[in-house]
Design an enzyme around this catalytic site. Sequence first.
Site, PDB file in Angstrom:
ATOM      1  N   SER A 299       0.833  -1.197   0.000  1.00 14.90           N
ATOM      2  CA  SER A 299       0.000   0.000   0.000  1.00 14.90           C
ATOM      3  C   SER A 299       0.876   1.258   0.000  1.00 14.90           C
ATOM      4  O   SER A 299       1.629   1.476  -0.944  1.00 14.90           O
ATOM      5  CB  SER A 299      -0.957  -0.037   1.199  1.00 14.90           C
ATOM      6  OG  SER A 299      -1.990   0.908   1.052  1.00 14.90           O
TER       7      SER A 299
ATOM      8  N   ASP B 161      -9.231  -4.541  -6.046  1.00 15.89           N
ATOM      9  CA  ASP B 161      -8.590  -3.645  -5.079  1.00 15.89           C
ATOM     10  C   ASP B 161      -8.576  -2.247  -5.681  1.00 15.89           C
ATOM     11  O   ASP B 161      -7.762  -1.933  -6.550  1.00 15.89           O
ATOM     12  CB  ASP B 161      -7.167  -4.115  -4.778  1.00 15.89           C
ATOM     13  CG  ASP B 161      -6.458  -3.211  -3.774  1.00 15.89           C
ATOM     14  OD1 ASP B 161      -7.063  -2.204  -3.344  1.00 15.89           O
ATOM     15  OD2 ASP B 161      -5.303  -3.509  -3.427  1.00 15.89           O
TER      16      ASP B 161
ATOM     17  N   HIS C 119      -8.225  -5.106  -0.657  1.00 14.85           N
ATOM     18  CA  HIS C 119      -6.936  -4.488  -0.344  1.00 14.85           C
ATOM     19  C   HIS C 119      -6.332  -5.097   0.921  1.00 14.85           C
ATOM     20  O   HIS C 119      -5.157  -4.872   1.216  1.00 14.85           O
ATOM     21  CB  HIS C 119      -7.121  -2.977  -0.151  1.00 14.85           C
ATOM     22  CG  HIS C 119      -5.834  -2.217  -0.043  1.00 14.85           C
ATOM     23  ND1 HIS C 119      -4.905  -2.157  -1.065  1.00 14.85           N
ATOM     24  CD2 HIS C 119      -5.305  -1.487   0.985  1.00 14.85           C
ATOM     25  CE1 HIS C 119      -3.872  -1.419  -0.686  1.00 14.85           C
ATOM     26  NE2 HIS C 119      -4.082  -1.010   0.552  1.00 14.85           N
TER      27      HIS C 119
END
Length: 283
Positions: A200, A251, A263
């Site tokens: 991320s 995602d 995610h």
Amino acid sequence: MFLTLRIQHAAFLFCISAVSSTAFVYGLPAVASNRLIVERDSVAHSLSPRVDIPKALSRFPAGPLNQFLRIISTLPEGSAALDAVGKGLTPLQQSLADKVGIVTTRNDQAKNASCADVTVVFARGTTEPGNIGLVTGPPFFEALKKQLGNKSLALQGVEYPATFAGFNKNGTEGVPSMTAFINQAITSCPDTRVVVSGYSQGALVVRGTAEALPADVMSKVSSVVTFGDPRNPTAITGAEGKTLIVCHEDDAVCSGGFITVDHLTYADDADSAARFVVQKAES
């Protein structure tokens, strides 16, 4: 052991889904920017809607709320409000990790541990606890350790705030730490196979670091792996032929949108990511 971790992570994901309404992430612009401050004359361009979002993700467009979050995150009051949310999420995740026995901090390099066959420098995601996080790092390392067999593994988490405001800065706050640990690994342990990875916001840290490092240093990196990468599918500087970008179809973060359940499930890709790293380490 890894199956146990998978079960533990499933329990964590179930718990975190209860707070997913507050654990949102605002989208990034279509074109990356290394600027820490958005200038007035560049706001219109920087906040332009994404046009490359797949149809499957059309329900998570970079719409008004996304733009609003980006705007307020550039203001002191707005940034503080977003990070106040993060300060509540981080200890909650750490508490969950403690209950199921998952280690969220690894400092093999910081503690000057013995040189290993493979060294992973990893950047966690926004609001994750420790320095390797909970959702992606631990299961990835467990799978990698298993697939390396008798070979040794050193793990080092990147030291950086991992805040919502930091996400809006493209993860640049983590670049100095990741850069230092990569240089340390290459200099102190010239025979180790260095792996650079992030999840991320951590994927943004990886990208910023790759852009900052000299080409001769990046050439010594064995492989680069990102999960839930907000800049997918853009190539990572200096990592041609040794990059694995793992992004789930649904995602939305991978297309500049909000956090969705997809995610939070990159533990499912731990085995395949580990295989990629081992293959590159042995080549």
